[in-house]
Write an enzyme that holds these catalytic residues in place. Structure first.
Site, PDB file in Angstrom:
ATOM      1  N   SER A  35       0.762  -1.187   0.004  1.00  0.00           N
ATOM      2  CA  SER A  35      -0.004  -0.040  -0.006  1.00  0.00           C
ATOM      3  C   SER A  35       0.808   1.360   0.005  1.00  0.00           C
ATOM      4  O   SER A  35       1.616   1.486   0.972  1.00  0.00           O
ATOM      5  CB  SER A  35      -0.783   0.166   1.340  1.00  0.00           C
ATOM      6  OG  SER A  35      -1.966  -0.694   1.043  1.00  0.00           O
ATOM      7  N   HIS A  66      -3.000   1.158  -4.802  1.00  0.00           N
ATOM      8  CA  HIS A  66      -2.378   0.025  -5.622  1.00  0.00           C
ATOM      9  C   HIS A  66      -2.422   0.281  -7.029  1.00  0.00           C
ATOM     10  O   HIS A  66      -3.438   0.487  -7.646  1.00  0.00           O
ATOM     11  CB  HIS A  66      -3.176  -1.308  -5.080  1.00  0.00           C
ATOM     12  CG  HIS A  66      -2.659  -1.719  -3.964  1.00  0.00           C
ATOM     13  ND1 HIS A  66      -1.592  -2.698  -3.545  1.00  0.00           N
ATOM     14  CD2 HIS A  66      -2.871  -1.312  -2.382  1.00  0.00           C
ATOM     15  CE1 HIS A  66      -1.432  -3.043  -2.414  1.00  0.00           C
ATOM     16  NE2 HIS A  66      -2.184  -2.042  -1.722  1.00  0.00           N
ATOM     17  N   HIS A  91      -5.357  -9.355  -2.938  1.00  0.00           N
ATOM     18  CA  HIS A  91      -5.688  -9.445  -1.682  1.00  0.00           C
ATOM     19  C   HIS A  91      -6.852 -10.425  -1.730  1.00  0.00           C
ATOM     20  O   HIS A  91      -7.744 -10.195  -2.488  1.00  0.00           O
ATOM     21  CB  HIS A  91      -5.944  -8.544  -0.588  1.00  0.00           C
ATOM     22  CG  HIS A  91      -4.926  -7.239  -0.635  1.00  0.00           C
ATOM     23  ND1 HIS A  91      -4.974  -6.327  -1.562  1.00  0.00           N
ATOM     24  CD2 HIS A  91      -4.096  -6.830   0.196  1.00  0.00           C
ATOM     25  CE1 HIS A  91      -3.870  -5.355  -1.200  1.00  0.00           C
ATOM     26  NE2 HIS A  91      -3.384  -5.911  -0.193  1.00  0.00           N
ATOM     27  N   TYR A  93      -9.377 -10.348   0.242  1.00  0.00           N
ATOM     28  CA  TYR A  93     -10.312  -9.692   0.800  1.00  0.00           C
ATOM     29  C   TYR A  93     -11.113  -8.900  -0.542  1.00  0.00           C
ATOM     30  O   TYR A  93     -12.094  -8.346  -0.476  1.00  0.00           O
ATOM     31  CB  TYR A  93     -10.434  -8.775   1.854  1.00  0.00           C
ATOM     32  CG  TYR A  93      -9.343  -7.710   1.701  1.00  0.00           C
ATOM     33  CD1 TYR A  93      -9.427  -6.620   0.776  1.00  0.00           C
ATOM     34  CD2 TYR A  93      -8.061  -7.711   2.130  1.00  0.00           C
ATOM     35  CE1 TYR A  93      -8.789  -5.404   0.563  1.00  0.00           C
ATOM     36  CE2 TYR A  93      -7.129  -6.627   1.903  1.00  0.00           C
ATOM     37  CZ  TYR A  93      -7.493  -5.318   1.122  1.00  0.00           C
ATOM     38  OH  TYR A  93      -6.719  -4.266   0.812  1.00  0.00           O
ATOM     39  N   GLU A  94     -10.456  -8.867  -1.682  1.00  0.00           N
ATOM     40  CA  GLU A  94     -11.088  -8.382  -2.869  1.00  0.00           C
ATOM     41  C   GLU A  94     -11.805  -9.265  -3.432  1.00  0.00           C
ATOM     42  O   GLU A  94     -12.529  -8.743  -4.447  1.00  0.00           O
ATOM     43  CB  GLU A  94      -9.781  -7.646  -3.725  1.00  0.00           C
ATOM     44  CG  GLU A  94      -9.054  -6.663  -3.071  1.00  0.00           C
ATOM     45  CD  GLU A  94      -7.833  -6.353  -3.996  1.00  0.00           C
ATOM     46  OE1 GLU A  94      -8.096  -5.635  -5.109  1.00  0.00           O
ATOM     47  OE2 GLU A  94      -6.732  -6.813  -3.894  1.00  0.00           O
ATOM     48  N   ALA A 121       2.160  -2.357   3.979  1.00  0.00           N
ATOM     49  CA  ALA A 121       1.794  -1.645   5.264  1.00  0.00           C
ATOM     50  C   ALA A 121       1.261  -2.465   6.501  1.00  0.00           C
ATOM     51  O   ALA A 121       0.453  -3.317   6.060  1.00  0.00           O
ATOM     52  CB  ALA A 121       0.720  -0.617   4.815  1.00  0.00           C
ATOM     53  N   MET A 225      -3.011  -7.307   6.236  1.00  0.00           N
ATOM     54  CA  MET A 225      -3.970  -8.300   5.409  1.00  0.00           C
ATOM     55  C   MET A 225      -3.237  -8.868   4.069  1.00  0.00           C
ATOM     56  O   MET A 225      -4.018  -9.231   3.313  1.00  0.00           O
ATOM     57  CB  MET A 225      -4.910  -7.366   5.256  1.00  0.00           C
ATOM     58  CG  MET A 225      -5.803  -6.852   6.297  1.00  0.00           C
ATOM     59  SD  MET A 225      -6.975  -5.413   5.679  1.00  0.00           S
ATOM     60  CE  MET A 225      -7.352  -4.461   7.287  1.00  0.00           C
ATOM     61  N   SER A 226      -2.002  -8.836   4.099  1.00  0.00           N
ATOM     62  CA  SER A 226      -1.304  -9.348   2.770  1.00  0.00           C
ATOM     63  C   SER A 226      -0.223 -10.320   3.100  1.00  0.00           C
ATOM     64  O   SER A 226       0.151 -10.894   4.366  1.00  0.00           O
ATOM     65  CB  SER A 226      -0.866  -8.157   2.081  1.00  0.00           C
ATOM     66  OG  SER A 226      -0.200  -7.718   2.637  1.00  0.00           O
ATOM     67  N   ASN A 249       0.563   2.682  11.362  1.00  0.00           N
ATOM     68  CA  ASN A 249      -0.284   2.904  12.437  1.00  0.00           C
ATOM     69  C   ASN A 249      -0.077   2.190  13.777  1.00  0.00           C
ATOM     70  O   ASN A 249       0.410   0.939  13.350  1.00  0.00           O
ATOM     71  CB  ASN A 249      -1.927   2.721  11.928  1.00  0.00           C
ATOM     72  CG  ASN A 249      -2.185   1.450  11.735  1.00  0.00           C
ATOM     73  OD1 ASN A 249      -1.834   1.109  10.463  1.00  0.00           O
ATOM     74  ND2 ASN A 249      -2.784   0.854  12.453  1.00  0.00           N
ATOM     75  N   HIS A 283      -7.563   3.958   6.526  1.00  0.00           N
ATOM     76  CA  HIS A 283      -6.806   3.835   5.200  1.00  0.00           C
ATOM     77  C   HIS A 283      -5.994   4.995   4.862  1.00  0.00           C
ATOM     78  O   HIS A 283      -4.909   4.907   4.380  1.00  0.00           O
ATOM     79  CB  HIS A 283      -7.662   3.117   4.021  1.00  0.00           C
ATOM     80  CG  HIS A 283      -6.805   2.575   2.903  1.00  0.00           C
ATOM     81  ND1 HIS A 283      -5.822   1.578   3.216  1.00  0.00           N
ATOM     82  CD2 HIS A 283      -6.718   2.884   1.628  1.00  0.00           C
ATOM     83  CE1 HIS A 283      -5.364   1.423   1.814  1.00  0.00           C
ATOM     84  NE2 HIS A 283      -5.668   2.225   0.840  1.00  0.00           N
TER      85      HIS A 283
HETATM   86  N1  HPA Z   1      -4.460  -3.872  10.646  1.00  0.00           N
HETATM   87  C1  HPA Z   1      -4.245  -4.700   9.428  1.00  0.00           C
HETATM   88  N2  HPA Z   1      -3.704  -4.397   8.459  1.00  0.00           N
HETATM   89  C2  HPA Z   1      -3.422  -3.071   8.589  1.00  0.00           C
HETATM   90  C3  HPA Z   1      -3.017  -2.332   9.521  1.00  0.00           C
HETATM   91  C4  HPA Z   1      -3.782  -2.665  10.532  1.00  0.00           C
HETATM   92  O1  HPA Z   1      -3.727  -1.886  11.766  1.00  0.00           O
HETATM   93  N3  HPA Z   1      -2.514  -1.244   9.244  1.00  0.00           N
HETATM   94  C5  HPA Z   1      -1.874  -1.282   7.753  1.00  0.00           C
HETATM   95  N4  HPA Z   1      -2.449  -2.481   7.474  1.00  0.00           N
END
Ligand code: HPA
Length: 311
Positions: A35, A66, A91, A93-94, A121, A225-226, A249, A283
């Site tokens: 990301s 992306h 991903h 989830y897509e 990320a 998530m990847s 984050n 995001h």
């Molecule tokens: N959780 C899951 N996936 C993420 C996060 C998160 O806090 N930050 C970036 N991708």
């Protein structure tokens, strides 16, 4: 097709051969851009970009931040080392099948890639890892793998593939070493990088506080998530794999929940009510940190490729 999963390797490879000049046809290193990290492509010279849409078997990335193409090019001094980068990953989830998510990795292996550098990320679960830190992943914790969503479920991809792939040393120690040496050579200092365990969740929801706490207590340092699907396919294809997670984050894991009961009690007793602020992740925040750190990530990946090539 000759392979049991009917993946269109021959068509994909023929298309690429028709589009690429000779010197870009056998990349040595594969790179996956996470990301906000597609600017890694700026490290490449003599780039030829091939949209996923023109490649049989490829899905389309639908996530903001992306792109959806393979970038072939050269990195490093002299003639340069041929590499291929995924600008935009796929991903689960897509809605992509797991086999589709990892297909580009299998194509890279068939092009001659031996080393795979995956970026992503991630959120930090470990309070000692600050936003902006790049984490060199040393292991993973993948609940989906353990509960029926393993990307390698199904018929073996070919005759010479292991059925029971060991993952005790999935994350290449030699490439992790090059990551730290690169940070040193770039004068970033070794502290610019951390080491940790990556937890894979399917997404697309971010974690609840209870889920974040569970992953932290289970030993994970970052969550995303990847990546894990690509790692598994890369290992199955016999590649050396390096994962760099950019912490965008902190995952919010309060020690104490805001108690509505206490607030009502205070209110009824005529006492001042102290409301706890509830934090949340977005995001946009993820993309912003990606943008700020993209240059560092680019320099790092460039240097690692150089060190691999001088090998
Ligand atoms: N959780 C899951 N996936 C993420 C996060 C998160 O806090 N930050 C970036 N991708």
């Amino acid at each position: 097709h000759t392979d049991p999963l009917s993946l269109p390797f021959e068509e994909t490879l023929a298309t690429l051969a028709s589009l690429l000049p000779e010197k870009l046809r056998r990349p040595q290193v594969g790179i996956v851009c996470g990301s906000g990290l597609s600017t890694l492509a700026a490290a490449l010279r003599e780039v030829v970009e091939v949209p996923y849409a023109s490649l049989p078997g490829f899905g389309k990335s639908t996530v903001p931040g992306h792109k959806s193409s393979l970038a072939f090019g050269l990195i490093g001094p002299g003639e340069g080392t041929p590499v291929v980068a995924m600008l935009g990953r796929l991903h689960p989830y897509e809605g992509h099948k797991l086999a589709t998510v990892v297909y580009p990795i299998r194509v890279m292996a068939r092009l001659g890639v031996k080393n795979l550098i995956i970026t992503n990320a991630a959120g930090a679960l470990n309070p000692n890892i600050a936003v902006g830190t790049i984490v060199v992943v040393q292991d993973h914790l993948a609940l989906p793998n353990m509960t029926g969503m393993n990307p390698l479920l199904g018929p073996p991809i070919g005759l010479n593939y292991p059925r029971f792939l060991p993952l005790s040393s999935a994350y290449s120690t030699s490439l992790r070493r090059l990551a730290f040496l690169s940070a040193h050579k770039l004068k970033l200092g070794l502290d610019a990088l951390a080491e940790g365990v990556y937890a894979w969740v399917s997404g697309p929801t971010y974690e609840t506080p209870a889920e974040g706490r569970m992953l932290r207590n289970a030993g994970a340092d970052v969550v995303g998530m990847s990546t894990v699907p690509e790692v598994l396919a890369g290992k199955e294809e016999g590649l050396e794999v390096l994962v760099l997670s950019l912490v965008t984050n902190m995952v919010v894991i309060p020690n104490k929940y805001r108690s509505i009961k206490e607030e009502v009690e205070a209110e009824l007793a005529g006492k001042p009510v102290v409301k706890q602020v509830e934090e949340t992740v977005s995001h946009e925040e993820v993309l912003m940190i990606g943008k700020q750190k993209a240059e560092v990530m680019k320099n790092l990946v460039e240097k690692i490729v150089e060190l691999i090539a001088s090998g």
